[in-house]
Design a protein around this motif. Structure first.
Motif, short mmCIF file in Angstrom:
data_model
loop_
_atom_site.label_atom_id
_atom_site.label_comp_id
_atom_site.label_asym_id
_atom_site.label_seq_id
_atom_site.Cartn_x
_atom_site.Cartn_y
_atom_site.Cartn_z
N MET A 136 0.77 -1.22 0.06
CA MET A 136 -0.11 0.04 -0.01
C MET A 136 0.83 1.39 -0.04
SD MET A 136 -2.61 1.08 2.85
CE MET A 136 -4.27 1.75 2.38
N LEU A 137 0.31 2.33 -0.69
CA LEU A 137 1.37 3.47 -0.75
C LEU A 137 1.03 4.36 0.44
CD1 LEU A 137 0.70 4.51 -4.48
CD2 LEU A 137 2.61 3.19 -3.74
N GLY B 187 0.79 8.91 -19.74
CA GLY B 187 0.91 7.67 -18.62
C GLY B 187 2.09 7.10 -18.21
N LYS B 188 3.08 7.45 -18.98
CA LYS B 188 4.69 6.82 -18.80
C LYS B 188 5.12 7.12 -17.31
CE LYS B 188 9.19 6.48 -20.81
NZ LYS B 188 9.95 7.13 -20.20
N ILE B 189 5.55 6.38 -16.71
CA ILE B 189 6.00 6.45 -15.53
C ILE B 189 7.80 6.55 -15.59
CG2 ILE B 189 6.56 5.93 -12.94
CD1 ILE B 189 3.52 5.36 -13.09
N VAL C 284 -0.26 4.05 -8.97
CA VAL C 284 0.27 5.55 -9.13
C VAL C 284 -0.92 5.95 -10.34
CG1 VAL C 284 1.83 6.97 -10.42
CG2 VAL C 284 2.33 5.43 -8.58
N HIS C 285 -1.22 5.12 -11.34
CA HIS C 285 -2.13 5.43 -12.49
C HIS C 285 -3.32 5.94 -12.09
CE1 HIS C 285 0.21 5.10 -15.85
NE2 HIS C 285 0.76 3.70 -15.84
N GLU C 286 -4.14 4.98 -10.96
CA GLU C 286 -5.17 5.22 -10.41
C GLU C 286 -5.14 6.71 -9.64
OE1 GLU C 286 -6.88 2.15 -8.25
OE2 GLU C 286 -6.23 0.59 -9.59
#
Length: 69
Positions: A1-2, A38-40, A59-61
């Motif tokens: 979990m972040l 959307g690239k990280i 991270v996307h969410e």
């Protein structure tokens, strides 16, 4: 979990997309750049291969919720 997810615009002109983000995971700080595509791009402490897919998805969410809502 972040934990303690934070983001801020990459450029002073907030109309130009791109964001710096950071968070803690397993007591380690991670940071990167979230590009408009959307690239990280990980800038500090690239996650382990076993965690990278799950963290990228989270991270996307979070970015979709906070930025694109």
């Amino acid at each position: 979990m972040l934990m303690h997810f934070q983001f801020k615009p990459l450029f002073s002109n907030k109309n130009i997309p791109g964001w710096n983000f950071s968070f803690y995971y397993k007591k380690k700080r991670f940071s990167g750049i979230y590009h408009p595509t959307g690239k990280i791009e990980w800038t500090a402490n690239t996650p382990e291969q076993e965690d990278i897919n799950a963290l990228t998805s989270q991270v996307h969410e979070l970015m979709l919720y906070h930025v694109y809502e």
